[in-house]
Design a protein around this motif. Structure first.
Motif, PDB file in Angstrom:
ATOM      1  N   VAL A  48       0.885  -1.310   0.006  1.00 36.94           N
ATOM      2  CA  VAL A  48       0.076   0.126   0.099  1.00 36.94           C
ATOM      3  C   VAL A  48       0.957   1.296   0.008  1.00 36.94           C
ATOM      4  O   VAL A  48       1.424   1.450   1.023  1.00 36.94           O
ATOM      5  CB  VAL A  48      -0.786  -0.021   1.196  1.00 36.94           C
ATOM      6  CG1 VAL A  48      -1.763   1.420   1.307  1.00 36.94           C
ATOM      7  CG2 VAL A  48      -1.892  -1.272   1.038  1.00 36.94           C
ATOM      8  N   ILE A  49       0.876   2.015  -1.125  1.00 36.07           N
ATOM      9  CA  ILE A  49       1.708   3.169  -1.127  1.00 36.07           C
ATOM     10  C   ILE A  49       0.793   4.329  -0.963  1.00 36.07           C
ATOM     11  O   ILE A  49      -0.009   4.597  -1.652  1.00 36.07           O
ATOM     12  CB  ILE A  49       2.430   3.087  -2.632  1.00 36.07           C
ATOM     13  CG1 ILE A  49       3.010   1.794  -2.903  1.00 36.07           C
ATOM     14  CG2 ILE A  49       3.336   4.315  -2.732  1.00 36.07           C
ATOM     15  CD1 ILE A  49       4.063   1.263  -2.102  1.00 36.07           C
ATOM     16  N   GLY A  50       1.427   5.133   0.025  1.00 40.78           N
ATOM     17  CA  GLY A  50       0.735   6.508   0.226  1.00 40.78           C
ATOM     18  C   GLY A  50       1.168   7.524  -0.823  1.00 40.78           C
ATOM     19  O   GLY A  50       2.176   7.510  -1.339  1.00 40.78           O
ATOM     20  N   ASP A  51       0.078   8.086  -1.252  1.00 39.55           N
ATOM     21  CA  ASP A  51       0.059   9.011  -2.394  1.00 39.55           C
ATOM     22  C   ASP A  51      -0.028  10.534  -1.671  1.00 39.55           C
ATOM     23  O   ASP A  51      -0.874  10.803  -0.945  1.00 39.55           O
ATOM     24  CB  ASP A  51      -1.016   9.054  -3.320  1.00 39.55           C
ATOM     25  CG  ASP A  51      -0.929   9.711  -4.575  1.00 39.55           C
ATOM     26  OD1 ASP A  51       0.121  10.086  -4.911  1.00 39.55           O
ATOM     27  OD2 ASP A  51      -1.682   9.557  -5.654  1.00 39.55           O
ATOM     28  N   ILE A  52       0.966  11.276  -1.955  1.00 36.71           N
ATOM     29  CA  ILE A  52       1.152  12.563  -1.173  1.00 36.71           C
ATOM     30  C   ILE A  52       1.175  13.567  -2.446  1.00 36.71           C
ATOM     31  O   ILE A  52       1.652  13.640  -3.376  1.00 36.71           O
ATOM     32  CB  ILE A  52       2.430  12.718  -0.378  1.00 36.71           C
ATOM     33  CG1 ILE A  52       2.388  11.661   0.668  1.00 36.71           C
ATOM     34  CG2 ILE A  52       2.561  14.165   0.300  1.00 36.71           C
ATOM     35  CD1 ILE A  52       3.585  11.416   1.605  1.00 36.71           C
ATOM     36  N   GLY A  53       0.568  14.903  -2.053  1.00 33.27           N
ATOM     37  CA  GLY A  53       0.639  16.242  -3.115  1.00 33.27           C
ATOM     38  C   GLY A  53      -0.643  16.159  -3.533  1.00 33.27           C
ATOM     39  O   GLY A  53      -1.610  15.148  -3.875  1.00 33.27           O
ATOM     40  N   LEU A  59       0.491   8.384   7.121  1.00 32.98           N
ATOM     41  CA  LEU A  59       0.345   7.237   6.194  1.00 32.98           C
ATOM     42  C   LEU A  59       1.266   6.032   6.742  1.00 32.98           C
ATOM     43  O   LEU A  59       0.492   4.864   6.857  1.00 32.98           O
ATOM     44  CB  LEU A  59       0.761   7.548   4.968  1.00 32.98           C
ATOM     45  CG  LEU A  59      -0.177   8.429   4.169  1.00 32.98           C
ATOM     46  CD1 LEU A  59       0.620   9.134   2.986  1.00 32.98           C
ATOM     47  CD2 LEU A  59      -1.337   7.497   3.766  1.00 32.98           C
ATOM     48  N   VAL A  60       2.356   6.134   7.166  1.00 31.14           N
ATOM     49  CA  VAL A  60       3.315   5.171   7.741  1.00 31.14           C
ATOM     50  C   VAL A  60       2.761   4.635   8.999  1.00 31.14           C
ATOM     51  O   VAL A  60       2.565   3.409   9.269  1.00 31.14           O
ATOM     52  CB  VAL A  60       4.752   5.731   7.919  1.00 31.14           C
ATOM     53  CG1 VAL A  60       5.647   4.835   8.727  1.00 31.14           C
ATOM     54  CG2 VAL A  60       5.453   6.067   6.663  1.00 31.14           C
ATOM     55  N   ALA A  61       2.289   5.687   9.949  1.00 26.84           N
ATOM     56  CA  ALA A  61       1.583   5.072  11.106  1.00 26.84           C
ATOM     57  C   ALA A  61       0.523   4.346  11.073  1.00 26.84           C
ATOM     58  O   ALA A  61       0.333   3.279  11.842  1.00 26.84           O
ATOM     59  CB  ALA A  61       1.370   6.283  12.152  1.00 26.84           C
ATOM     60  N   ALA A  62      -0.295   4.714   9.957  1.00 26.60           N
ATOM     61  CA  ALA A  62      -1.555   3.762   9.491  1.00 26.60           C
ATOM     62  C   ALA A  62      -1.178   2.487   8.621  1.00 26.60           C
ATOM     63  O   ALA A  62      -1.996   1.644   8.559  1.00 26.60           O
ATOM     64  CB  ALA A  62      -2.442   4.445   8.775  1.00 26.60           C
ATOM     65  N   GLY A  63       0.169   2.326   8.492  1.00 27.43           N
ATOM     66  CA  GLY A  63       0.357   1.167   7.851  1.00 27.43           C
ATOM     67  C   GLY A  63       0.719   0.967   6.375  1.00 27.43           C
ATOM     68  O   GLY A  63       0.807  -0.053   5.631  1.00 27.43           O
ATOM     69  N   ALA A  64       0.813   2.269   5.965  1.00 26.51           N
ATOM     70  CA  ALA A  64       1.470   2.168   4.453  1.00 26.51           C
ATOM     71  C   ALA A  64       2.660   1.551   4.235  1.00 26.51           C
ATOM     72  O   ALA A  64       3.368   1.564   5.201  1.00 26.51           O
ATOM     73  CB  ALA A  64       1.436   3.424   3.922  1.00 26.51           C
ATOM     74  N   THR A  65       3.185   1.008   3.019  1.00 24.83           N
ATOM     75  CA  THR A  65       4.372   0.513   2.799  1.00 24.83           C
ATOM     76  C   THR A  65       5.488   1.407   2.672  1.00 24.83           C
ATOM     77  O   THR A  65       5.344   2.504   2.325  1.00 24.83           O
ATOM     78  CB  THR A  65       4.289  -0.314   1.628  1.00 24.83           C
ATOM     79  OG1 THR A  65       3.057  -1.457   1.708  1.00 24.83           O
ATOM     80  CG2 THR A  65       5.576  -1.234   1.440  1.00 24.83           C
ATOM     81  N   THR A  66       6.660   1.028   3.665  1.00 27.39           N
ATOM     82  CA  THR A  66       7.658   1.889   3.536  1.00 27.39           C
ATOM     83  C   THR A  66       8.768   1.483   2.482  1.00 27.39           C
ATOM     84  O   THR A  66       8.843   0.172   2.292  1.00 27.39           O
ATOM     85  CB  THR A  66       8.311   2.150   4.950  1.00 27.39           C
ATOM     86  OG1 THR A  66       8.812   0.763   5.376  1.00 27.39           O
ATOM     87  CG2 THR A  66       7.253   2.904   5.902  1.00 27.39           C
ATOM     88  N   PRO A  67       9.649   2.054   2.065  1.00 22.13           N
ATOM     89  CA  PRO A  67      10.728   1.646   1.274  1.00 22.13           C
ATOM     90  C   PRO A  67      11.559   0.564   1.922  1.00 22.13           C
ATOM     91  O   PRO A  67      11.972  -0.583   0.882  1.00 22.13           O
ATOM     92  CB  PRO A  67      11.795   2.689   0.858  1.00 22.13           C
ATOM     93  CG  PRO A  67      10.825   3.848   1.051  1.00 22.13           C
ATOM     94  CD  PRO A  67       9.905   3.495   2.366  1.00 22.13           C
ATOM     95  N   ASP A  68      11.927   0.444   2.904  1.00 19.81           N
ATOM     96  CA  ASP A  68      12.460  -0.924   3.589  1.00 19.81           C
ATOM     97  C   ASP A  68      11.545  -2.118   3.523  1.00 19.81           C
ATOM     98  O   ASP A  68      12.107  -3.290   3.757  1.00 19.81           O
ATOM     99  CB  ASP A  68      13.132  -0.365   5.053  1.00 19.81           C
ATOM    100  CG  ASP A  68      11.949  -0.008   5.970  1.00 19.81           C
ATOM    101  OD1 ASP A  68      11.120   0.675   5.698  1.00 19.81           O
ATOM    102  OD2 ASP A  68      12.170  -0.546   6.981  1.00 19.81           O
ATOM    103  N   GLN A  69      10.453  -2.082   3.469  1.00 18.71           N
ATOM    104  CA  GLN A  69       9.494  -3.137   3.593  1.00 18.71           C
ATOM    105  C   GLN A  69       9.310  -3.955   2.008  1.00 18.71           C
ATOM    106  O   GLN A  69       8.810  -4.842   2.032  1.00 18.71           O
ATOM    107  CB  GLN A  69       8.249  -2.871   4.077  1.00 18.71           C
ATOM    108  CG  GLN A  69       8.202  -2.249   5.556  1.00 18.71           C
ATOM    109  CD  GLN A  69       6.785  -1.656   5.993  1.00 18.71           C
ATOM    110  OE1 GLN A  69       6.077  -1.192   5.073  1.00 18.71           O
ATOM    111  NE2 GLN A  69       6.555  -2.220   7.152  1.00 18.71           N
ATOM    112  N   MET A  70       9.916  -3.207   1.095  1.00 17.41           N
ATOM    113  CA  MET A  70       9.769  -3.317  -0.373  1.00 17.41           C
ATOM    114  C   MET A  70      10.897  -4.565  -0.635  1.00 17.41           C
ATOM    115  O   MET A  70      11.759  -4.643  -0.280  1.00 17.41           O
ATOM    116  CB  MET A  70       9.613  -2.291  -1.365  1.00 17.41           C
ATOM    117  CG  MET A  70       8.329  -1.497  -0.961  1.00 17.41           C
ATOM    118  SD  MET A  70       8.451  -0.061  -1.965  1.00 17.41           S
ATOM    119  CE  MET A  70       7.249  -0.667  -3.280  1.00 17.41           C
TER     120      MET A  70
END
Length: 136
Positions: free
Chosen positions: A92-97, A125-136
């Motif tokens: 789940v990738i957080g969309d910003i902007g 987004l990260v606190a809610a569980g969006a995927t971070t680069p280190d999780q990919m």
């Protein structure tokens, strides 16, 4: 409706109850509409879904009176995207902007305000569980 002098006004309790019902229906409809495309992508085999958070930063939300809801809105969007996977793994990738304006010197918004708003949204987004680069 009841009379208050020469003006008609809604009974406050009834109006409050109606607002709650309308807000609940609105959230349910939003959730159903937001799930549709994500679910269709997952059903077609997608492993990545973008959150529906384009424009969900404090600066943009302030225009609509929801600047205090940054974390809640971004959390809900991550949950909707995550739910589309139905328990299977997926990113789940957080969309910003965008922030909906122009930065100084061409506009009125300071670069530091934009950075702060985007940092806040990214953290939500990260606190809610969006995927971070280190999780990919």
């Amino acid at each position: 409706l009841r009379r208050r002098g020469d003006h008609e006004a809604r009974h406050e309790g009834d109006a409050h109850a109606l607002r709650i019902v309308v807000q609940g229906l609105g959230r349910a409809l939003f959730r159903q509409q937001a799930q549709g495309p994500g679910q269709q992508f997952v059903d077609a085999g997608a492993d990545i879904i973008l959150t529906n958070t384009f424009g969900a930063s404090r600066i943009m939300l302030k225009r609509h009176g929801h600047d205090a809801d940054v974390a809640a809105i971004n959390k809900a969007a991550v949950a909707i995207a995550r739910d589309a996977f139905g328990g299977r793994e997926g990113w789940v990738i957080g969309d910003i902007g965008p922030f909906g304006g122009l930065m100084e010197p061409y506009g009125e918004v300071a670069e530091s305000d934009v950075r702060e708003a985007f940092d806040e949204q990214a953290a939500a987004l990260v606190a809610a569980g969006a995927t971070t680069p280190d999780q990919m």
